[in-house]
Design a protein around this motif. Structure first.
Motif, mmCIF file in Angstrom:
data_model
loop_
_atom_site.group_PDB
_atom_site.id
_atom_site.type_symbol
_atom_site.label_atom_id
_atom_site.label_comp_id
_atom_site.label_asym_id
_atom_site.label_seq_id
_atom_site.Cartn_x
_atom_site.Cartn_y
_atom_site.Cartn_z
ATOM 1 N N VAL A 14 17.740 20.115 -38.672
ATOM 2 C CA VAL A 14 16.698 20.506 -37.717
ATOM 3 C C VAL A 14 15.587 19.450 -37.698
ATOM 4 N N MET A 15 15.334 18.817 -38.846
ATOM 5 C CA MET A 15 14.284 17.799 -38.938
ATOM 6 C C MET A 15 14.605 16.539 -38.142
ATOM 7 N N GLU A 16 15.866 16.400 -37.725
ATOM 8 C CA GLU A 16 16.280 15.198 -36.994
ATOM 9 C C GLU A 16 16.507 15.473 -35.508
ATOM 10 N N MET A 17 16.283 16.701 -35.089
ATOM 11 C CA MET A 17 16.597 17.068 -33.707
ATOM 12 C C MET A 17 15.512 16.656 -32.737
ATOM 13 N N SER A 18 15.905 16.075 -31.628
ATOM 14 C CA SER A 18 14.966 15.849 -30.534
ATOM 15 C C SER A 18 14.386 17.192 -30.100
ATOM 16 N N HIS A 19 13.085 17.204 -29.857
ATOM 17 C CA HIS A 19 12.474 18.461 -29.412
ATOM 18 C C HIS A 19 12.899 18.802 -27.986
ATOM 19 N N ARG A 20 13.515 17.833 -27.313
ATOM 20 C CA ARG A 20 14.013 18.091 -25.955
ATOM 21 C C ARG A 20 15.491 18.472 -25.951
ATOM 22 N N CYS A 71 -15.025 17.217 -21.512
ATOM 23 C CA CYS A 71 -14.713 16.391 -22.690
ATOM 24 C C CYS A 71 -13.525 16.915 -23.491
ATOM 25 N N THR A 72 -12.903 17.995 -23.055
ATOM 26 C CA THR A 72 -11.790 18.581 -23.808
ATOM 27 C C THR A 72 -10.580 17.644 -23.826
ATOM 28 N N PRO A 73 -10.106 17.261 -25.002
ATOM 29 C CA PRO A 73 -8.880 16.451 -25.039
ATOM 30 C C PRO A 73 -7.728 17.203 -24.365
ATOM 31 N N GLN A 74 -6.880 16.451 -23.714
ATOM 32 C CA GLN A 74 -5.736 17.023 -23.003
ATOM 33 C C GLN A 74 -4.917 17.958 -23.900
ATOM 34 N N ILE A 75 -4.736 17.552 -25.140
ATOM 35 C CA ILE A 75 -3.893 18.308 -26.077
ATOM 36 C C ILE A 75 -4.583 19.584 -26.567
ATOM 37 N N MET A 76 -5.864 19.743 -26.241
ATOM 38 C CA MET A 76 -6.583 20.966 -26.624
ATOM 39 C C MET A 76 -6.850 21.847 -25.423
ATOM 40 N N ARG A 77 -6.398 21.441 -24.259
ATOM 41 C CA ARG A 77 -6.646 22.192 -23.037
ATOM 42 C C ARG A 77 -5.595 23.296 -22.912
ATOM 43 N N TYR A 78 -6.011 24.543 -23.045
ATOM 44 C CA TYR A 78 -5.033 25.639 -23.053
ATOM 45 C C TYR A 78 -4.189 25.667 -21.780
ATOM 46 N N GLN A 79 -4.820 25.396 -20.635
ATOM 47 C CA GLN A 79 -4.066 25.462 -19.383
ATOM 48 C C GLN A 79 -2.891 24.476 -19.403
ATOM 49 N N THR A 80 -3.149 23.267 -19.884
ATOM 50 C CA THR A 80 -2.088 22.251 -19.973
ATOM 51 C C THR A 80 -1.002 22.685 -20.957
ATOM 52 N N LEU A 81 -1.434 23.258 -22.062
ATOM 53 C CA LEU A 81 -0.471 23.690 -23.082
ATOM 54 C C LEU A 81 0.392 24.831 -22.570
ATOM 55 N N ILE A 82 -0.205 25.742 -21.818
ATOM 56 C CA ILE A 82 0.571 26.825 -21.203
ATOM 57 C C ILE A 82 1.587 26.239 -20.225
ATOM 58 N N GLU A 83 1.109 25.322 -19.371
ATOM 59 C CA GLU A 83 2.004 24.731 -18.356
ATOM 60 C C GLU A 83 3.172 23.990 -18.993
ATOM 61 N N ASN A 84 2.956 23.424 -20.173
ATOM 62 C CA ASN A 84 4.009 22.657 -20.843
ATOM 63 C C ASN A 84 4.728 23.464 -21.937
ATOM 64 N N ASP A 85 4.513 24.758 -21.958
ATOM 65 C CA ASP A 85 5.141 25.619 -22.959
ATOM 66 C C ASP A 85 5.037 25.005 -24.362
ATOM 67 N N SER A 86 3.835 24.598 -24.728
ATOM 68 C CA SER A 86 3.503 24.016 -26.047
ATOM 69 C C SER A 86 4.125 22.652 -26.292
ATOM 70 N N MET A 87 4.856 22.095 -25.318
ATOM 71 C CA MET A 87 5.510 20.808 -25.569
ATOM 72 C C MET A 87 4.927 19.687 -24.719
ATOM 73 N N LEU A 88 3.604 19.620 -24.662
ATOM 74 C CA LEU A 88 2.989 18.436 -24.064
ATOM 75 C C LEU A 88 3.391 17.218 -24.880
ATOM 76 N N ASN A 89 3.448 17.393 -26.170
ATOM 77 C CA ASN A 89 4.021 16.356 -27.041
ATOM 78 C C ASN A 89 4.946 17.027 -28.056
ATOM 79 N N THR A 90 5.421 16.264 -29.016
ATOM 80 C CA THR A 90 6.394 16.802 -29.961
ATOM 81 C C THR A 90 5.747 17.897 -30.813
ATOM 82 N N PRO A 91 6.306 19.092 -30.813
ATOM 83 C CA PRO A 91 5.717 20.173 -31.623
ATOM 84 C C PRO A 91 6.138 20.039 -33.092
ATOM 85 N N PRO A 92 5.539 20.828 -33.978
ATOM 86 C CA PRO A 92 5.936 20.811 -35.393
ATOM 87 C C PRO A 92 7.242 21.573 -35.582
#
Lengths: 361, 361
Positions: B38-44, B219-240
């Protein structure tokens, strides 16, 4: 279904050294006789502090980090750093950004919230197929820093020189950190998401000149303030403990393979073999300009999207995984990170040869 | 040295269900026949998307999250949310904060960067030993939200009611999420660091009313903008990814134990036994006021710091780990999270009895 050998060409998260995974498996229920898993350890415990300190010391040794610089183990990925960097280092001034791919473009866009961004270069008009030579960089006289991304994962290009600039260099090394020696004394700040050459996703490594910290904008969240993070040795709050532990295991493996010097030899050889095949291919075409090619992510395509798809599907069927290109670039992408064994490269080229023989007319 | 049974009373990161760790160990090198970790899997990848979707669906079911609300899987811990919440929901207005411990205090302090903070309550003067009743909450008429922390890990107090406020409720549930049913329709936003009741450190779960997103400060960073995170289903970038996978395993275990209803019964019984002992002890004294006591973190002390230290050392020697109190509170703390078996509670009380018999004069 019994599979023979799997080779994982994912651009990230990506292949990890088998020996690191095996050690993680052995320790998973009971770390070194502690009776609990690393995943259950208080980050304030002596056990975890030892894991943390050891990972940091190994990284410092592997990259020969000078004492002027501090290593931070953070969360949030490169995307959080797109904001943290200008919040901390730009503070309303001007910074030069070289946009050579999607992620440097996103970084420049984010920085505009916190100051003035001057584009030192932009390769969008040629499909991000190249890295500018030094003389094409348009540097501003008052820049607070010069920002670039050393390796563009999506388009498969890579800077093969360290740019010269009067301002401190800031570099996103997410996809080529630990793949070669780097003179960190030339950089104000480098950073990397761990999920390519270092550890599982969830850890971001920032290495910065301590002299640059402490001049952030008032709106900077406490957890993004480099000065606070330095003062708290990355433990203002609970760090991503498991990923830091895994980084330590990966660094043990890296050292056993000759460190970053050994990695540099291997990566050049892996990339050389694939590009040599592509340059002589009658079916496949590499995307990047020859002098800008990445050793980490080789991008290429066949004459048609249908054939690309067939190639990727056939590859997966024989255990060559994740060769599909990024949706913005199309075609194929073979990511050849540190943990990709040479046998994986051989298997890829063998398959490409077969595929070419079958489809070339 | 062969150890008998280990019980880990750490306040976080903390004990995880043995069955979840065992499954992680079994899958570590090769997830369900995929051939990779699982640690080697692409998040996509389809594999990881399935893990992600399943974890989210299980959490939605476990907490009965209404469709009006979205679940986000983020990084950065509660400390990043201390800033993200006012950046997104305060936007220069006023918010009411009930400060009943260190973390709600830090949240209030951080929010001052982004708007006006009104203290609805502050228990600092009594050493954060209590939770206010509803009638002691000073609410402002124009508050954008009412903020509180449902369980105070450091001082061992817990809200045993849901406060009434005209403004949306925002709650830090880091140390009692999934320990009891919660009516999320009453909340604008809840969040929790995963490292107590959910998963290893490195994942932050936010559950928010979607109607509240989209009004953040510039001034809200993109990665902290809830609307963006909702639109990207938490995968704006690689999740944990690893932590999300582990959350899924923990939720499987939780379901097998009767879900949050089962957890609530167990936690009440665990806490009841320890407090009953403390209330009758001639040596130990609980810290929190009786009606404010936490079921998750029991704080107590002996008559002297020296005896406290001896208690903690002796406990560790018999496998009762991490009973030392937080440095700000002193004394002892026994964290009794979901995965703490009742046998651990019995072993703790047995040891306390022995210690008391030895030291009571």
């Amino acid at each position: 279904m019994a599979r023979e050998q799997i080779y994982n060409f994912s651009a990230g998260p990506s292949v990890l050294p088998a020996s690191a995974l095996e050690r993680a498996r052995q320790d998973l229920l009971d770390y070194q006789g502690c009776g609990i898993s690393v995943m259950e350890m208080s980050h304030r415990s002596a056990w975890f502090q030892e894991i943390f300190d050891a990972a940091k010391a190994k990284l410092k040794a592997a990259l020969q980090v000078p004492d002027s610089h501090e290593i931070l183990f953070l969360q949030g990925g490169a995307t959080l750093q797109f904001a943290a960097i200008p919040m901390n280092l730009l503070a309303g001034g001007t910074a030069d950004y070289a946009v050579t791919g999607i992620f440097s473009g996103k970084a420049a866009q984010e920085a505009e919230k916190y100051g003035r961004v001057h584009l030192a270069f932009d390769s969008a008009s040629t499909g991000h197929d190249r890295i500018p030579p030094q003389e094409q960089l348009l540097l501003s006289p008052d820049a607070r820093y010069f920002y670039y991304c050393s390796n563009n994962t999506i388009y498969g290009t890579q800077w093969h020189y360290v740019p010269e600039a009067a301002a401190p260099l800031v570099c996103d090394m997410s996809s080529d950190i630990l793949s070669q020696p780097v003179d960190l004394s030339r950089y104000g700040l480098i950073y990397a998401g761990a999920q390519k050459n270092m550890a599982p996703a969830g850890l971001t490594v920032v290495i910065l000149d301590k002299a640059l910290a402490g001049q952030e904008l008032p709106c900077t969240p406490q957890i993004m303030r480099y000065q606070t993070l330095i003062e708290n040795d990355s433990m203002l709050n609970t760090p991503p403990c498991w990923c830091i532990y895994m980084l330590g295991l990966v660094l043990d493996w890296l050292e056993s393979q000759g460190g970053v010097t050994g990695m540099a030899q291997l990566k050049r050889e892996r990339a050389r073999r694939v590009y040599e095949f592509l340059d002589n291919s009658r079916l496949f075409h590499p995307h990047a300009q020859p002098d800008s090619r990445s050793d980490m992510n080789v991008t290429f395509r066949s004459p048609s999207a249908e054939l690309d798809e067939e190639f990727v599907r056939g590859a997966a069927a024989r255990g060559l995984l994740n060769l599909k290109g990024h949706k913005l670039a199309g075609g194929m992408r073979a990511s050849l990170y540190n943990a990709m064994p040479m046998e994986g490269v051989t298997a890829l080229i063998d398959y490409m040869k077969e595929f070419e023989a079958k489809h070339h007319v």
